[in-house]
Design a protein around this motif. Structure first.
Motif, mmCIF file in Angstrom:
data_model
loop_
_atom_site.group_PDB
_atom_site.id
_atom_site.type_symbol
_atom_site.label_atom_id
_atom_site.label_comp_id
_atom_site.label_asym_id
_atom_site.label_seq_id
_atom_site.Cartn_x
_atom_site.Cartn_y
_atom_site.Cartn_z
ATOM 1 N N ALA A 28 -26.235 34.101 -46.220
ATOM 2 C CA ALA A 28 -25.388 33.062 -45.623
ATOM 3 C C ALA A 28 -24.985 32.014 -46.661
ATOM 4 O O ALA A 28 -25.751 31.725 -47.588
ATOM 5 C CB ALA A 28 -26.152 32.393 -44.481
ATOM 6 N N PRO A 29 -23.786 31.443 -46.486
ATOM 7 C CA PRO A 29 -23.343 30.416 -47.438
ATOM 8 C C PRO A 29 -24.156 29.135 -47.289
ATOM 9 O O PRO A 29 -24.372 28.660 -46.176
ATOM 10 C CB PRO A 29 -21.879 30.170 -47.023
ATOM 11 C CG PRO A 29 -21.824 30.560 -45.574
ATOM 12 C CD PRO A 29 -22.814 31.674 -45.407
ATOM 13 N N MET A 30 -24.599 28.572 -48.403
ATOM 14 C CA MET A 30 -25.414 27.346 -48.352
ATOM 15 C C MET A 30 -24.915 26.340 -49.374
ATOM 16 O O MET A 30 -24.894 26.633 -50.585
ATOM 17 C CB MET A 30 -26.890 27.686 -48.622
ATOM 18 C CG MET A 30 -27.544 28.478 -47.504
ATOM 19 S SD MET A 30 -29.256 28.910 -47.891
ATOM 20 C CE MET A 30 -29.019 30.284 -48.988
ATOM 21 N N TYR A 31 -24.605 25.156 -48.871
ATOM 22 C CA TYR A 31 -24.191 24.050 -49.736
ATOM 23 C C TYR A 31 -25.312 23.741 -50.730
ATOM 24 O O TYR A 31 -26.482 23.656 -50.349
ATOM 25 C CB TYR A 31 -23.867 22.813 -48.881
ATOM 26 C CG TYR A 31 -23.564 21.597 -49.697
ATOM 27 C CD1 TYR A 31 -22.373 21.506 -50.401
ATOM 28 C CD2 TYR A 31 -24.476 20.557 -49.801
ATOM 29 C CE1 TYR A 31 -22.092 20.409 -51.186
ATOM 30 C CE2 TYR A 31 -24.207 19.447 -50.586
ATOM 31 C CZ TYR A 31 -23.009 19.387 -51.282
ATOM 32 O OH TYR A 31 -22.752 18.303 -52.057
ATOM 33 N N ASN A 81 -16.872 30.941 -47.491
ATOM 34 C CA ASN A 81 -16.911 30.113 -46.286
ATOM 35 C C ASN A 81 -16.008 28.889 -46.496
ATOM 36 O O ASN A 81 -16.169 28.162 -47.477
ATOM 37 C CB ASN A 81 -18.375 29.712 -46.040
ATOM 38 C CG ASN A 81 -18.542 28.616 -45.019
ATOM 39 O OD1 ASN A 81 -19.217 27.625 -45.284
ATOM 40 N ND2 ASN A 81 -17.953 28.776 -43.855
ATOM 41 N N SER A 109 -15.516 27.673 -40.742
ATOM 42 C CA SER A 109 -16.427 26.740 -40.071
ATOM 43 C C SER A 109 -15.620 25.561 -39.583
ATOM 44 O O SER A 109 -14.600 25.206 -40.194
ATOM 45 C CB SER A 109 -17.461 26.190 -41.042
ATOM 46 O OG SER A 109 -18.289 27.190 -41.534
ATOM 47 N N ASP A 130 -17.617 30.886 -37.413
ATOM 48 C CA ASP A 130 -18.925 30.290 -37.093
ATOM 49 C C ASP A 130 -18.882 29.722 -35.688
ATOM 50 O O ASP A 130 -17.982 28.935 -35.389
ATOM 51 C CB ASP A 130 -19.130 29.056 -37.994
ATOM 52 C CG ASP A 130 -19.960 29.352 -39.200
ATOM 53 O OD1 ASP A 130 -20.270 30.517 -39.434
ATOM 54 O OD2 ASP A 130 -20.286 28.378 -39.908
ATOM 55 N N GLY A 154 -33.176 27.291 -35.086
ATOM 56 C CA GLY A 154 -34.063 27.641 -36.198
ATOM 57 C C GLY A 154 -33.333 27.877 -37.504
ATOM 58 O O GLY A 154 -33.956 28.226 -38.499
ATOM 59 N N SER A 155 -31.990 27.690 -37.502
ATOM 60 C CA SER A 155 -31.207 27.903 -38.730
ATOM 61 C C SER A 155 -31.478 26.801 -39.749
ATOM 62 O O SER A 155 -31.625 25.633 -39.369
ATOM 63 C CB SER A 155 -29.709 27.832 -38.445
ATOM 64 O OG SER A 155 -29.265 28.893 -37.677
ATOM 65 N N GLY A 156 -31.427 27.157 -41.013
ATOM 66 C CA GLY A 156 -31.347 26.129 -42.041
ATOM 67 C C GLY A 156 -29.986 25.466 -41.996
ATOM 68 O O GLY A 156 -29.046 25.993 -41.403
ATOM 69 N N ALA A 184 -33.446 31.500 -38.551
ATOM 70 C CA ALA A 184 -34.872 31.813 -38.644
ATOM 71 C C ALA A 184 -35.173 33.245 -39.078
ATOM 72 O O ALA A 184 -36.297 33.700 -38.911
ATOM 73 C CB ALA A 184 -35.576 31.517 -37.314
ATOM 74 N N GLY A 205 -30.116 32.844 -44.622
ATOM 75 C CA GLY A 205 -29.862 31.771 -45.576
ATOM 76 C C GLY A 205 -31.094 31.382 -46.363
ATOM 77 O O GLY A 205 -31.255 31.727 -47.539
ATOM 78 N N SER A 206 -32.026 30.669 -45.692
ATOM 79 C CA SER A 206 -33.156 30.028 -46.384
ATOM 80 C C SER A 206 -33.945 30.978 -47.293
ATOM 81 O O SER A 206 -34.485 30.539 -48.315
ATOM 82 C CB SER A 206 -34.106 29.413 -45.355
ATOM 83 O OG SER A 206 -33.436 28.434 -44.606
ATOM 84 N N TYR A 220 -36.689 21.738 -55.299
ATOM 85 C CA TYR A 220 -36.307 22.289 -53.986
ATOM 86 C C TYR A 220 -36.954 23.664 -53.791
ATOM 87 O O TYR A 220 -37.555 23.954 -52.754
ATOM 88 C CB TYR A 220 -34.779 22.368 -53.917
ATOM 89 C CG TYR A 220 -34.163 22.734 -52.578
ATOM 90 C CD1 TYR A 220 -34.925 22.954 -51.429
ATOM 91 C CD2 TYR A 220 -32.775 22.845 -52.466
ATOM 92 C CE1 TYR A 220 -34.329 23.286 -50.218
ATOM 93 C CE2 TYR A 220 -32.168 23.171 -51.253
ATOM 94 C CZ TYR A 220 -32.951 23.396 -50.146
ATOM 95 O OH TYR A 220 -32.356 23.727 -48.952
HETATM 96 C C1 LIG Z 1 -29.468 24.236 -47.715
HETATM 97 C C2 LIG Z 1 -28.517 24.850 -46.737
HETATM 98 C C3 LIG Z 1 -27.166 24.575 -46.853
HETATM 99 C C4 LIG Z 1 -26.262 25.143 -45.950
HETATM 100 N N1 LIG Z 1 -24.920 24.919 -46.128
HETATM 101 C C5 LIG Z 1 -24.020 25.564 -45.347
HETATM 102 C C6 LIG Z 1 -22.618 25.447 -45.613
HETATM 103 O O1 LIG Z 1 -22.184 24.790 -46.543
HETATM 104 N N2 LIG Z 1 -21.767 26.096 -44.773
HETATM 105 C C7 LIG Z 1 -22.223 26.854 -43.731
HETATM 106 O O2 LIG Z 1 -21.406 27.434 -43.012
HETATM 107 N N3 LIG Z 1 -23.539 26.982 -43.478
HETATM 108 C C8 LIG Z 1 -24.437 26.371 -44.262
HETATM 109 N N4 LIG Z 1 -25.779 26.555 -44.049
HETATM 110 C C9 LIG Z 1 -26.222 27.426 -42.944
HETATM 111 C C10 LIG Z 1 -26.302 28.879 -43.389
HETATM 112 O O3 LIG Z 1 -25.028 29.389 -43.679
HETATM 113 C C11 LIG Z 1 -26.960 29.749 -42.281
HETATM 114 O O4 LIG Z 1 -26.301 29.568 -41.069
HETATM 115 C C12 LIG Z 1 -28.425 29.451 -42.112
HETATM 116 O O5 LIG Z 1 -29.020 29.261 -43.362
HETATM 117 C C13 LIG Z 1 -29.121 30.600 -41.383
HETATM 118 O O6 LIG Z 1 -30.431 30.228 -41.033
HETATM 119 P P1 LIG Z 1 -31.726 30.477 -41.976
HETATM 120 O O7 LIG Z 1 -31.614 29.468 -43.073
HETATM 121 O O8 LIG Z 1 -32.853 30.192 -41.049
HETATM 122 O O9 LIG Z 1 -31.672 31.873 -42.494
HETATM 123 C C14 LIG Z 1 -26.717 25.993 -44.913
HETATM 124 C C15 LIG Z 1 -28.089 26.266 -44.827
HETATM 125 C C16 LIG Z 1 -28.974 25.734 -45.725
HETATM 126 C C17 LIG Z 1 -30.434 26.072 -45.649
#
Ligand SMILES: Cc1cc2nc3c(=O)[nH]c(=O)nc-3n(C[C@H](O)[C@H](O)[C@H](O)COP(=O)(O)O)c2cc1C
Length: 330
Positions: A28-31, A81, A109, A130, A154-156, A184, A205-206, A220
């Motif tokens: 998953a995309p994460m900032y 994303n 999103s 999303d 439970g998502s990050g 999660a 993601g996490s 981190y």
């Molecule tokens: C540190 C962090 C930054 C995130 N940034 C974004 C983001 O920029 N865009 C987005 O659509 N989702 C973002 N997410 C959510 C993830 O895309 C995803 O939905 C989520 O991590 C899934 O849950 P999990 O972390 O429990 O696997 C982010 C998650 C984390 C942990």
């Protein structure tokens, strides 16, 4: 001559193959976490790599990343994303770049996916939206999204509130397109679990924060390795939107959550007591306990794959199945 004429005027009707080679997982995309190296490593490991366009500081950097990913990914699917809300000043440029570099998957999103669909379909790409509620999923499906990303509890990051156990089957009642389940999912058994519920892909993601290829700082990564699910707290008090964050990093920043009112206006990138949310105050989902050391993406994917395969053999020989078989006999 006729066949040639038909071939010449026929509309482009190709569809990029987005099936992953190793496992039905989208990283998953994460900032602040997912950049060029992480996406390429995911593609090489046989899953779908993605990044948020916002991680590139400038549009020319984003163009460089997308060009490199396209060249290095080969046949593997990857995605970008985009925040489709009008508050994203770079939105039109980001759409143009996703189309120019033919991102196989574009994930929208915070805003309707409509304005993306024709442009992405023209080169054979897919648009995922999303969503965090069943009503939102229904609207995105009606607007023609090729896939729905269900952001569950439970998502990050900024989190949904519906358990994937209820969310996935509820959406499957009216939608037979691609369903991606998030929240999660930190081990291969959870990947299998959402597949059993009806998801096409797990959105993980996490589990990729504590990898060598992520953009996360060493501090981190260490915080993620040290954390268990009990350290995750869901709060609106930092950005104004519910987010799952690691409690020790909130305490470290001197923030008392129970005494803090959520901000009146949303500030997704808030700085509090001089600490930046996402950079110094850390986020992770309920699956965080599975990250026990900093590893490479290929090691994380190998573990997920092993656990996923083990889940199948467990399904086949589960004690409860033996129980129901014997109760049927009696
Ligand atoms: C540190 C962090 C930054 C995130 N940034 C974004 C983001 O920029 N865009 C987005 O659509 N989702 C973002 N997410 C959510 C993830 O895309 C995803 O939905 C989520 O991590 C899934 O849950 P999990 O972390 O429990 O696997 C982010 C998650 C984390 C942990």
């Amino acid at each position: 001559v006729t066949a040639l004429a038909v071939r010449t005027v026929a509309p482009v009707n190709r569809s990029i193959d987005i099936r992953p080679r190793a496992l039905p997982v989208i990283a998953a995309p994460m900032y602040g976490v997912s950049g060029l190296a992480l996406v390429v490593a995911c593609c090489n490991a046989g899953i779908v790599g993605t990044l948020p366009a916002s991680n590139a500081l400038r549009a020319d950097e984003l163009a460089d990343w997308l060009r490199t990913i396209r060249d290095e990914a080969g046949d593997a699917a990857w995605g970008v994303n985009l925040v489709m809300h009008s508050s994203n000043a770079r939105r039109d440029v980001e759409v143009e770049l996703a189309v120019r570099f033919e991102a196989p998957i574009v994930i929208s999103s915070l805003g309707a996916p409509d304005r993306l669909i024709d442009a992405v379909h023209a080169y054979g790409g897919k648009v995922f939206a999303d969503v965090a509620t069943v009503a939102h999923a229904r609207r995105a499906a009606e607007r023609g999204a090729d896939g729905l990303v269900l952001i569950g509890a439970g998502s990050g990051g900024h989190t949904g509130h519906l358990s994937p156990l209820g969310f996935v089957p509820a959406v499957r009642e009216f939608y037979d397109g691609i369903v991606v389940a998030g929240g999660a999912i930190g081990c291969g058994a959870a990947v299998r679990a959402v597949e059993v519920l009806g998801a096409t892909f797990a959105y993980v993601g996490s589990a990729f924060i504590a990898t060598h290829e992520s953009l996360a700082s060493d501090a981190y990564r260490a915080a993620v390795v040290a954390a268990s699910a009990d350290d995750v707290v869901c709060t609106r008090a930092l950005t104004g939107i519910a987010a799952n964050m690691l409690r020790p990093s909130i305490e470290e920043a001197g923030i008392n959550l129970s005494a803090r009112e959520p901000p009146r206006t949303v500030d997704a990138y808030a700085t509090i007591n001089g600490r930046r949310v996402w950079h110094d105050i850390y986020s992770a989902g309920h699956g965080v306990g599975h990250s026990k050391e900093v590893r490479s993406v290929s090691q994380v994917v190998a573990t997920l794959t092993r656990e996923y395969e083990r889940a199948f053999s467990r399904e086949a020989s589960h004690p409860s199945l033996a129980l129901s078989a014997s109760s049927t006999r009696s």
